[in-house]
Structure formats: C-alpha cells, structure tokens
Motif scaffolding. Structure first.
Motif, PDB file in Angstrom:
ATOM      1  N   VAL A  19      22.378  13.983   9.970  1.00 48.18           N
ATOM      2  CA  VAL A  19      23.621  14.739  10.198  1.00 48.18           C
ATOM      3  C   VAL A  19      24.414  14.938   8.909  1.00 48.18           C
ATOM      4  O   VAL A  19      24.855  16.051   8.603  1.00 48.18           O
ATOM      5  CB  VAL A  19      24.488  14.023  11.259  1.00 48.18           C
ATOM      6  CG1 VAL A  19      25.862  14.691  11.386  1.00 48.18           C
ATOM      7  CG2 VAL A  19      23.774  14.015  12.608  1.00 48.18           C
ATOM      8  N   HIS A  45      22.752  17.356   6.527  1.00 48.27           N
ATOM      9  CA  HIS A  45      22.524  18.692   7.094  1.00 48.27           C
ATOM     10  C   HIS A  45      23.816  19.492   7.211  1.00 48.27           C
ATOM     11  O   HIS A  45      23.819  20.707   6.986  1.00 48.27           O
ATOM     12  CB  HIS A  45      21.856  18.536   8.463  1.00 48.27           C
ATOM     13  CG  HIS A  45      20.916  19.640   8.813  1.00 48.27           C
ATOM     14  ND1 HIS A  45      20.965  20.304  10.008  1.00 48.27           N
ATOM     15  CD2 HIS A  45      19.898  20.212   8.111  1.00 48.27           C
ATOM     16  CE1 HIS A  45      20.014  21.227  10.041  1.00 48.27           C
ATOM     17  NE2 HIS A  45      19.349  21.184   8.908  1.00 48.27           N
ATOM     18  N   ILE A  46      24.922  18.828   7.567  1.00 45.77           N
ATOM     19  CA  ILE A  46      26.193  19.567   7.695  1.00 45.77           C
ATOM     20  C   ILE A  46      26.618  20.175   6.356  1.00 45.77           C
ATOM     21  O   ILE A  46      26.921  21.378   6.299  1.00 45.77           O
ATOM     22  CB  ILE A  46      27.301  18.684   8.303  1.00 45.77           C
ATOM     23  CG1 ILE A  46      27.034  18.483   9.809  1.00 45.77           C
ATOM     24  CG2 ILE A  46      28.685  19.315   8.094  1.00 45.77           C
ATOM     25  CD1 ILE A  46      28.038  17.591  10.516  1.00 45.77           C
ATOM     26  N   ASN A  67      24.597  23.222   5.629  1.00 47.55           N
ATOM     27  CA  ASN A  67      24.923  24.407   6.423  1.00 47.55           C
ATOM     28  C   ASN A  67      26.281  24.997   6.071  1.00 47.55           C
ATOM     29  O   ASN A  67      26.498  26.205   6.224  1.00 47.55           O
ATOM     30  CB  ASN A  67      24.822  24.058   7.911  1.00 47.55           C
ATOM     31  CG  ASN A  67      23.400  23.712   8.291  1.00 47.55           C
ATOM     32  OD1 ASN A  67      22.463  24.384   7.854  1.00 47.55           O
ATOM     33  ND2 ASN A  67      23.216  22.657   9.056  1.00 47.55           N
ATOM     34  N   ILE A  73      25.081  23.850  12.397  1.00 50.42           N
ATOM     35  CA  ILE A  73      26.137  22.822  12.466  1.00 50.42           C
ATOM     36  C   ILE A  73      26.316  22.353  13.911  1.00 50.42           C
ATOM     37  O   ILE A  73      26.533  21.161  14.166  1.00 50.42           O
ATOM     38  CB  ILE A  73      27.459  23.357  11.870  1.00 50.42           C
ATOM     39  CG1 ILE A  73      27.333  23.469  10.340  1.00 50.42           C
ATOM     40  CG2 ILE A  73      28.638  22.435  12.234  1.00 50.42           C
ATOM     41  CD1 ILE A  73      28.487  24.186   9.669  1.00 50.42           C
ATOM     42  N   ASP A 126      23.788  19.797  14.450  1.00 50.01           N
ATOM     43  CA  ASP A 126      24.149  18.530  13.806  1.00 50.01           C
ATOM     44  C   ASP A 126      25.135  17.738  14.654  1.00 50.01           C
ATOM     45  O   ASP A 126      24.984  16.529  14.846  1.00 50.01           O
ATOM     46  CB  ASP A 126      24.769  18.792  12.425  1.00 50.01           C
ATOM     47  CG  ASP A 126      23.783  19.402  11.451  1.00 50.01           C
ATOM     48  OD1 ASP A 126      22.603  19.020  11.507  1.00 50.01           O
ATOM     49  OD2 ASP A 126      24.189  20.263  10.658  1.00 50.01           O
ATOM     50  N   VAL A 127      26.159  18.426  15.156  1.00 48.70           N
ATOM     51  CA  VAL A 127      27.170  17.767  15.986  1.00 48.70           C
ATOM     52  C   VAL A 127      26.523  17.227  17.268  1.00 48.70           C
ATOM     53  O   VAL A 127      26.794  16.097  17.698  1.00 48.70           O
ATOM     54  CB  VAL A 127      28.321  18.745  16.322  1.00 48.70           C
ATOM     55  CG1 VAL A 127      29.283  18.144  17.338  1.00 48.70           C
ATOM     56  CG2 VAL A 127      29.068  19.136  15.041  1.00 48.70           C
TER      57      VAL A 127
END
Length: 200
Positions: free
Chosen positions: A85, A88-89, A92, A181, A184-185
């Motif tokens: 996470v 990756h955030i 993005n 995103i 990810d969340v």
C-alpha cells in the motif's frame, strides 16, 4: 474440479474473492496506462521520437527490476500489506501528477519516479496471498486472482481511446491513478489485520 472455489476453506474463499475483486480494480486501472498508451502520450504531447521512447522505457524497465529487489527489504521491515500500500499510493499519485506535467523533462522525471515504485506490490502481494491461504489452496488462489487481473486489464485499453477523445489526452492517467488508489485503500482496510505466518 481441483480448482473449484467450493473446495476451498471458507476463510480462504473470502480472502480469494476479496483479493480477486481488488486485483481486478487495480488491473482495470493499470490498463489505462499500458506502455502503448504512455508512448502515444509522450509522442503526441511532447513530440518524443522513437529513439527517446526506447531509452525511456529501457530505463523504466531497469528501475522496475531494482524495485522488485528493494520491495523484499522494505517488506521485511514494515510487512507485506504495508509495503503493497505505502509504495503503491505514492506511485499512483505520481501517475496523476504526470497528467499535468508541463514539460518533457518534468514528465520523464515523474514517470521514472513512478516506475521505481509502481511494481513493488507485485512480489509482495504474491507472497502475501500464498501465505494467508492453505498450502493446498495456493494454486487455485493464484488461478482465480490472476484470471481476474487478466480479464479486467483486457477491457480498459479499449476505453482509453474513448476517454482521450471525449475528455483529454492525459485523462487516462487520472482515471488509472484514481482506480489504483481505490485498490490500495481497499487492500489496506481489508487485509491489514490478516497476517501471513512470517509476520505473526
């Protein structure tokens, strides 16, 4: 069939169903920014020639390879889900920023920064998935999650042309970034409390 989801334990069935759905969202978002679309964007917006594009994607490939190795060290310190996470955030967010890059040099810098982070979730999510399902459930887990990824990624590139023609040349970066995103969340809130054996 050995690959029937009915043969999985209820716990693994739930994990695989959630993972398959979230992976599908991620791949659907990623389909908006596949290499051919990024190449078209660099060429159309900045006039990048084929030689420049070949160097850009070669360097991006090297950065991606380095990131695979770096992800294992990060995961050993902060855990697999956090690595997935929290690398990756930012990747993005950089993808969304790329849509607004005013110059070629800024666009390249953002793209390289993004590519140095964007694939860190690949090996970590594979490791995580194999760790949280039973040993005899790993093959079906891989089949179901990878199938969902491949099907969803096949759809979005064809939509990119529509988005470009109706919104803007850079719109696929924003759409892709927002969807990724959301993935990810979803991963964080769905799996942050489910630990693989090595993290217990």
């Amino acid at each position: 069939s050995g690959l029937s989801i009915k043969n999985l334990s209820p716990k693994s069935r739930g994990i695989i169903a959630k993972m398959s759905t979230l992976f599908a969202v991620d791949s659907f978002g990623g389909g908006f920014v596949i290499q051919s679309i990024v190449s078209f964007w660099f060429y159309t917006k900045f006039g990048a020639d084929l030689t420049s594009l070949s160097y850009i994607f070669a360097i991006a490939g090297v950065l991606t390879a380095i990131s695979y190795m770096a992800s294992t060290k990060i995961a050993s310190k902060i855990g697999l889900v956090n690595t997935m996470v929290f690398t990756h955030i930012p990747s993005n967010v950089l993808l969304i920023f790329l849509a607004f890059a005013p110059t070629f040099s800024i666009a390249i810098s953002l793209f390289f920064a993004r590519m140095s982070l964007s694939q860190m979730d690949v090996t970590t999510r594979q490791s995580y998935l194999m760790g949280v399902v039973g040993e005899n459930e790993r093959i079906p887990a891989a089949v179901f999650t990878n199938t969902s990824r491949n099907i969803s990624q096949a759809v979005s590139p064809s939509l990119s042309g529509i988005i470009i023609s109706t919104l803007s040349l850079s719109a696929p970066f924003m759409v892709g970034g927002i969807l990724k995103i959301a993935y990810d969340v979803g991963i964080f809130f769905s799996f942050r409390k489910i630990k693989p054996p090595e993290e217990l």
